[in-house]
Design a protein around this motif. Structure first.
Motif, PDB file in Angstrom:
ATOM      1  N   ASP A 198     -15.433  -2.656 -49.902  1.00 42.22           N
ATOM      2  CA  ASP A 198     -16.271  -3.363 -49.964  1.00 42.22           C
ATOM      3  C   ASP A 198     -16.620  -3.728 -48.746  1.00 42.22           C
ATOM      4  N   GLY A 199     -16.314  -2.992 -47.670  1.00 38.97           N
ATOM      5  CA  GLY A 199     -17.322  -3.001 -46.363  1.00 38.97           C
ATOM      6  C   GLY A 199     -16.145  -3.370 -45.389  1.00 38.97           C
ATOM      7  N   SER A 200     -15.074  -4.282 -45.950  1.00 39.35           N
ATOM      8  CA  SER A 200     -13.933  -4.865 -45.097  1.00 39.35           C
ATOM      9  C   SER A 200     -13.371  -3.757 -44.488  1.00 39.35           C
ATOM     10  N   SER A 201     -12.519  -4.269 -43.468  1.00 41.15           N
ATOM     11  CA  SER A 201     -11.622  -2.809 -42.615  1.00 41.15           C
ATOM     12  C   SER A 201     -10.121  -2.855 -43.097  1.00 41.15           C
ATOM     13  N   GLY A 202      -9.765  -1.768 -42.980  1.00 46.19           N
ATOM     14  CA  GLY A 202      -7.949  -2.178 -43.660  1.00 46.19           C
ATOM     15  C   GLY A 202      -7.798  -2.674 -41.822  1.00 46.19           C
ATOM     16  N   LEU A 203      -8.035  -2.272 -40.594  1.00 46.16           N
ATOM     17  CA  LEU A 203      -7.755  -3.126 -40.294  1.00 46.16           C
ATOM     18  C   LEU A 203      -7.292  -4.362 -39.624  1.00 46.16           C
ATOM     19  N   ASP A 204      -8.215  -5.040 -40.216  1.00 48.97           N
ATOM     20  CA  ASP A 204      -8.048  -6.508 -40.045  1.00 48.97           C
ATOM     21  C   ASP A 204      -7.412  -7.054 -41.293  1.00 48.97           C
ATOM     22  N   ALA A 205      -6.997  -6.311 -42.328  1.00 44.27           N
ATOM     23  CA  ALA A 205      -5.998  -6.483 -43.504  1.00 44.27           C
ATOM     24  C   ALA A 205      -4.559  -5.961 -43.329  1.00 44.27           C
ATOM     25  N   VAL A 206      -5.150  -5.488 -42.597  1.00 46.26           N
ATOM     26  CA  VAL A 206      -2.807  -5.068 -41.737  1.00 46.26           C
ATOM     27  C   VAL A 206      -3.002  -6.128 -40.337  1.00 46.26           C
ATOM     28  N   ASP A 207      -4.327  -6.651 -39.934  1.00 45.96           N
ATOM     29  CA  ASP A 207      -3.705  -7.445 -38.775  1.00 45.96           C
ATOM     30  C   ASP A 207      -3.361  -9.313 -39.596  1.00 45.96           C
ATOM     31  N   ASP A 208      -3.587  -8.904 -40.981  1.00 40.14           N
ATOM     32  CA  ASP A 208      -3.432 -10.088 -41.681  1.00 40.14           C
ATOM     33  C   ASP A 208      -1.638  -9.889 -41.719  1.00 40.14           C
ATOM     34  N   ILE A 209      -1.297  -8.821 -42.471  1.00 41.42           N
ATOM     35  CA  ILE A 209      -0.137  -8.640 -42.382  1.00 41.42           C
ATOM     36  C   ILE A 209       0.823  -9.118 -41.487  1.00 41.42           C
ATOM     37  N   LEU A 210       0.655  -7.947 -39.893  1.00 42.14           N
ATOM     38  CA  LEU A 210       1.115  -8.653 -38.932  1.00 42.14           C
ATOM     39  C   LEU A 210       1.695 -10.193 -38.918  1.00 42.14           C
ATOM     40  N   ALA A 211       0.547 -10.707 -38.764  1.00 44.17           N
ATOM     41  CA  ALA A 211       0.420 -11.500 -38.622  1.00 44.17           C
ATOM     42  C   ALA A 211       1.917 -12.619 -39.108  1.00 44.17           C
ATOM     43  N   ILE A 212       1.998 -12.381 -40.060  1.00 38.86           N
ATOM     44  CA  ILE A 212       2.909 -12.496 -40.691  1.00 38.86           C
ATOM     45  C   ILE A 212       4.551 -12.625 -40.214  1.00 38.86           C
ATOM     46  N   GLY A 213       3.978 -11.011 -39.668  1.00 30.50           N
ATOM     47  CA  GLY A 213       5.540 -11.265 -39.604  1.00 30.50           C
ATOM     48  C   GLY A 213       5.462  -9.150 -39.377  1.00 30.50           C
ATOM     49  N   SER A 214       6.692  -8.659 -38.364  1.00 25.44           N
ATOM     50  CA  SER A 214       6.611  -7.022 -38.508  1.00 25.44           C
ATOM     51  C   SER A 214       6.684  -6.555 -39.950  1.00 25.44           C
ATOM     52  N   VAL A 215       5.870  -5.092 -39.636  1.00 23.75           N
ATOM     53  CA  VAL A 215       6.324  -4.134 -41.062  1.00 23.75           C
ATOM     54  C   VAL A 215       5.973  -3.004 -39.717  1.00 23.75           C
ATOM     55  N   PRO A 216       5.910  -2.330 -40.596  1.00 26.78           N
ATOM     56  CA  PRO A 216       5.639  -0.615 -39.590  1.00 26.78           C
ATOM     57  C   PRO A 216       4.547  -0.600 -40.612  1.00 26.78           C
ATOM     58  N   VAL A 217       3.339   0.649 -39.948  1.00 30.36           N
ATOM     59  CA  VAL A 217       2.292   0.776 -40.899  1.00 30.36           C
ATOM     60  C   VAL A 217       1.249   1.894 -40.367  1.00 30.36           C
ATOM     61  N   ILE A 218       1.691   2.822 -41.218  1.00 34.48           N
ATOM     62  CA  ILE A 218       0.970   4.530 -40.775  1.00 34.48           C
ATOM     63  C   ILE A 218      -1.103   4.459 -41.641  1.00 34.48           C
ATOM     64  N   PHE A 219      -1.605   4.451 -40.397  1.00 30.36           N
ATOM     65  CA  PHE A 219      -2.729   4.951 -41.283  1.00 30.36           C
ATOM     66  C   PHE A 219      -3.310   6.398 -42.094  1.00 30.36           C
ATOM     67  N   ILE A 220      -4.489   6.314 -42.458  1.00 26.81           N
ATOM     68  CA  ILE A 220      -3.899   7.126 -43.159  1.00 26.81           C
ATOM     69  C   ILE A 220      -6.006   7.423 -43.315  1.00 26.81           C
ATOM     70  N   THR A 221      -6.913   8.087 -42.272  1.00 27.67           N
ATOM     71  CA  THR A 221      -8.284   8.036 -42.828  1.00 27.67           C
ATOM     72  C   THR A 221      -8.725   8.870 -42.235  1.00 27.67           C
ATOM     73  N   ALA A 222     -10.613   9.035 -42.680  1.00 26.14           N
ATOM     74  CA  ALA A 222     -11.245  10.675 -42.216  1.00 26.14           C
ATOM     75  C   ALA A 222     -11.397  10.512 -41.188  1.00 26.14           C
ATOM     76  N   TYR A 223     -10.804   9.409 -40.372  1.00 25.35           N
ATOM     77  CA  TYR A 223     -12.415   8.789 -39.660  1.00 25.35           C
ATOM     78  C   TYR A 223     -11.234   8.707 -37.759  1.00 25.35           C
ATOM     79  N   PRO A 224     -10.229   9.054 -38.079  1.00 22.56           N
ATOM     80  CA  PRO A 224      -9.459   9.312 -36.317  1.00 22.56           C
ATOM     81  C   PRO A 224      -9.596   9.111 -35.523  1.00 22.56           C
ATOM     82  N   GLU A 225     -10.816   9.346 -34.731  1.00 20.88           N
ATOM     83  CA  GLU A 225     -11.724   9.632 -33.922  1.00 20.88           C
ATOM     84  C   GLU A 225     -11.778   8.385 -33.430  1.00 20.88           C
ATOM     85  N   ARG A 226     -11.809   7.030 -34.708  1.00 24.97           N
ATOM     86  CA  ARG A 226     -12.435   6.256 -34.888  1.00 24.97           C
ATOM     87  C   ARG A 226     -10.653   4.823 -33.648  1.00 24.97           C
TER      88      ARG A 226
END
Length: 265
Positions: A198-226
């Motif tokens: 929907d145009g939302s960001s996976g970065l923002d979604a991860v930030d929401d999760i990390l605001a609750i508690g620590s968890v390992p995150v792996i980003f998988i993207t076609a745009y690593p340069e970003r």
């Protein structure tokens, strides 16, 4: 291409590798910085970097290995607090088999290139990779949240995660869906794309999760340069699409190995 331009082109990926090795951006960047400082101080090392990406990673590996040996040789029973803490920080040092696996998967070097980087023979490197894969298969399991808006890729990741013995606690194609999954069950690991349906960001979604508690995150993207700009905190684990399944396996293993609590720091 000048040496400076050549190093600049490869530096973001060396930093990615260093973060995956150490489990944090700050530690990884410190080793990369030390490598560059060593090259400036040593004309022969600086000259060797003219040989390209393999030479840069080889120089980094020498610095990395030397630092680990120095830490192991500190002070014994009479070591002070600083030395003790240093040993503890490197107590979970990435072993050779994981280094070989990361080089040949995350960084996509051939066995021959990885052997040169690690100053080993090719047969030994291939054996280390097999050993690392076997080690992954014996690891403890966790529950995984997949944030991915492409259905086929999401299903591929589900199959891969489950083949490693992990449980899927939910899948999400948007930030809102991710919030709904986490509200019901907190994941032990997150695999996340950056650009969602929907145009939302996976970065923002991860930030929401990390605001609750620590968890390992792996980003998988076609745009690593970003995320490899150096302008903001960068992910500790970043995989480029299209990906090899072994690359994802290696990243999952390394993330759980360190139990990284700050994937963007």
């Amino acid at each position: 291409m000048s040496l400076g331009d050549q190093i600049a082109a490869n530096l973001p990926y060396l930093r990615r590798y260093a973060r995956a090795l150490t489990g944090s951006q700050s530690s990884g960047d410190a080793f990369v910085r030390t490598t560059l400082e060593a090259a400036l101080a040593d004309p022969s090392l600086k000259q060797s970097l003219q040989d390209g990406r393999v030479a840069l990673y080889r120089a980094f590996t020498k610095v990395w290995s030397s630092a680990c040996l120095e830490t192991e040789s500190l002070g014994g029973d009479n070591a002070g607090l600083h030395e003790t803490l240093a040993r503890e920080r490197l107590g979970a040092i990435t072993p050779l088999n994981r280094q070989a696996l990361l080089l040949t998967t995350l960084e996509d070097f051939s066995s021959t290139e990885a052997a040169r980087i690690m100053d080993l023979d090719e047969e030994t490197v291939e054996g280390l990779v097999r050993e690392a894969v076997e080690e992954i298969d014996r690891e403890s399991t966790t529950n995984v949240l997949i944030i991915e808006d492409e259905p086929l890729i999401s299903m591929q990741l589900e199959d891969l995660v489950q083949s490693l013995g992990h449980e899927i606690c939910g899948t999400a194609a948007t930030r809102t869906q991710a919030q709904q999954v986490v509200a019901e069950r907190r994941p032990g690991l997150v695999l996340a794309d950056i650009q969602l349906a929907d145009g939302s960001s996976g970065l923002d979604a991860v930030d929401d999760i990390l605001a609750i508690g620590s968890v390992p995150v792996i980003f998988i993207t076609a745009y690593p340069e970003r995320l490899l700009t150096g302008d903001r905190p960068e992910p500790t684990y970043l995989i480029t699409k299209p990906f090899q399944e072994l690359t994802v396996r290696a990243a999952i293993s390394q993330a759980l190995f360190f139990g990284s609590s700050q994937p963007l720091a």
